[in-house]
Scaffold this active site. Structure first.
Site, short mmCIF file in Angstrom:
data_model
loop_
_atom_site.label_atom_id
_atom_site.label_comp_id
_atom_site.label_asym_id
_atom_site.label_seq_id
_atom_site.Cartn_x
_atom_site.Cartn_y
_atom_site.Cartn_z
N LYS A 1 7.04 2.26 0.33
CA LYS A 1 6.19 1.76 -0.44
C LYS A 1 6.27 0.14 -0.45
O LYS A 1 5.23 -0.54 -0.08
CB LYS A 1 6.47 2.23 -1.73
CG LYS A 1 5.80 3.27 -2.09
CD LYS A 1 6.74 4.56 -2.35
CE LYS A 1 6.14 5.84 -2.54
NZ LYS A 1 6.97 6.85 -3.14
N TRP B 1 9.20 11.82 -10.34
CA TRP B 1 10.17 11.72 -9.50
C TRP B 1 11.63 11.67 -10.41
O TRP B 1 12.70 12.01 -9.81
CB TRP B 1 10.09 10.32 -8.94
CG TRP B 1 9.06 10.30 -8.06
CD1 TRP B 1 7.65 9.40 -8.14
CD2 TRP B 1 8.61 11.12 -6.91
NE1 TRP B 1 6.82 9.88 -7.29
CE2 TRP B 1 7.48 10.72 -6.17
CE3 TRP B 1 9.34 12.06 -6.09
CZ2 TRP B 1 6.82 11.38 -5.02
CZ3 TRP B 1 8.95 12.68 -5.15
CH2 TRP B 1 7.74 12.38 -4.61
N ASP C 1 16.53 4.65 -8.96
CA ASP C 1 15.40 4.88 -7.93
C ASP C 1 14.51 3.73 -7.88
O ASP C 1 13.83 3.78 -8.72
CB ASP C 1 14.89 6.18 -8.10
CG ASP C 1 13.85 6.48 -7.13
OD1 ASP C 1 13.39 5.74 -6.12
OD2 ASP C 1 13.20 7.72 -7.34
C1 LIG Z 1 7.56 7.92 -3.34
C2 LIG Z 1 8.81 8.31 -4.23
C3 LIG Z 1 9.87 9.10 -3.98
C4 LIG Z 1 9.75 10.10 -3.07
O1 LIG Z 1 10.09 9.49 -1.75
P1 LIG Z 1 10.30 10.22 -0.66
O2 LIG Z 1 10.77 9.31 0.46
O3 LIG Z 1 9.14 10.85 -0.11
O4 LIG Z 1 11.20 11.49 -0.98
C5 LIG Z 1 10.67 8.99 -4.98
N1 LIG Z 1 10.78 8.26 -5.99
C6 LIG Z 1 9.87 7.46 -6.29
C7 LIG Z 1 9.80 6.40 -7.44
C8 LIG Z 1 8.69 7.36 -5.36
O5 LIG Z 1 7.76 6.33 -5.48
#
Ligand SMILES: *Cc1c(COP(=O)(O)O)cnc(C)c1O
Length: 357
Positions: free
Chosen positions: A191, A100, A167
């Protein structure tokens, strides 16, 4: 309904209470006689949900008045681009701790100069780099607080000489954070705070306006600040479920309370991984994530991998297969995952050990 234990990495387990309330609202939204998805987003009933949802964010994370909470479409992956569009003028630095983080960096490289300040790519991202210095000549420093695929987590809130951007897709609201240290925290909701379809951004308002490029309207954080996240039609149902998820979190004592439970769940599972001779954890111990617990069969037992997966499935364990890029096992034990599910997984590992001895 079948009794299962949900360890999916995302979309994932949500509080039963939030799902029940969401079903009710899909039938009759707050006594309006219409489903929540069939009422104008400019109606006073909906505007109230937006206000209450923002208020929950601010209360649960103790977000200071310097910051605003935004709801956007496009997931965390679109935020990768938004970050660079809104903050990258000359140069940006990224902490490369997984796939990511790499994807975020890639988007920044498409906009301007961006590089990895430190990386743990040398050992398949099984640790968080330490001892690096955050450069003072960059526009911002970007981190991924929890590395969903590898099960590593940055547990401190870094002191940064430049705007710090994180993030926090997979550990938002799982532990207290010092929000004042961040210029921007963003993530996909799916999540810990809701279903897929909405992303969140917690932004320090005075951190914006520092780049000279034209920022497309829908990628510009200012648009969402000015329009209360309703410049256009927001993803109403996803926001509604997020609102109910946060209401549940508040009802059980908020982030401080869930943090204690999350620590308890993680300790339980890591203790079994360390005790059970059949399994071994993959992340460096000091960086182990409270949210995503990654492990593999211990040396000598590798051939038992598929058998354990089958056995666990038979015991009602869902989603414990590791990410396709790393293999092995991953149990995601987000906020809404009950202690009872972790206990069931531990028992399953113990039963498998007894069978094989
Ligand atoms: C799941 C995840 C993403 C991607 O998220 P999307 O909403 O599917 O674009 C990005 N960064 C992290 C740390 C993630 O766990």
């Amino acid at each position: 309904m079948k009794k299962v234990h949900n360890f999916f990495a995302g979309p994932c387990v949500l509080p039963g209470q939030a799902i029940d309330k969401a079903i009710e609202a899909l039938k009759d939204f707050r006594g309006t006689g219409v489903p929540v998805v069939s009422i104008s987003h400019r109606s006073k009933e909906w505007m109230q949900v937006m206000d209450e949802c923002r208020a929950l964010w601010k209360e649960l994370l103790h977000i200071p008045d310097t910051h605003e909470v935004l709801f956007m479409g496009g997931g965390a992956s679109l935020q990768f681009l938004c970050v660079a569009m809104n903050f990258l003028e000359k140069k940006a630095g990224y902490l490369e701790t997984g796939v990511w983080a790499k994807k975020a960096l890639k988007e920044a490289k498409g906009i301007g100069e961006a590089y990895a300040v430190a990386s743990s790519a040398d050992t398949t991202f099984n640790y968080i780099p330490k001892g690096f210095e955050i450069p003072s000549d960059i526009d911002y420093f970007h981190i991924t607080s929890n590395n969903t695929i590898y099960g590593t987590q940055i547990k401190e809130d870094y002191d940064s000489p430049v705007p710090l951007i994180a993030d926090m897709s997979s550990d938002i609201m799982s532990r207290p954070r010092d929000i004042s240290k961040y210029a921007l925290i963003y993530g996909g909701a799916q999540k810990n705070v809701g279903p897929a379809g909405v992303a969140f951004a917690i932004i320090r308002k005075d951190a914006l306006g520092k780049v000279s490029r034209y920022i497309p309207t829908m990628l510009n954080y200012q648009t969402y600040i000015d329009g209360g996240s309703m410049f256009n039609t927001p993803p109403v149902y996803a926001i509604y479920i997020m609102y109910e998820t946060l209401s549940w979190l508040k009802s059980i004592g908020g982030v401080e309370a869930i943090y204690k439970i999350n620590r308890q769940k993680a300790d339980l599972l890591y203790a079994e991984i360390d005790r059970n001779p059949l399994f071994v954890g993959t992340a460096a111990k000091e960086d182990r994530s409270d949210m995503n617990v990654c492990f593999v069969m211990a040396p000598g037992y590798e051939a038992l991998q598929d058998e354990f997966l089958e056995f666990a499935k038979g015991q009602g364990m869902l989603g414990i297969k590791g990410h396709r890029s790393v293999g092995g096992f991953r149990a995601s034990i987000y906020n809404a995952c009950p202690v009872e599910s972790v206990e069931a997984l531990v028992k399953c590992m113990q039963d498998f050990e007894s069978m094989k001895k």
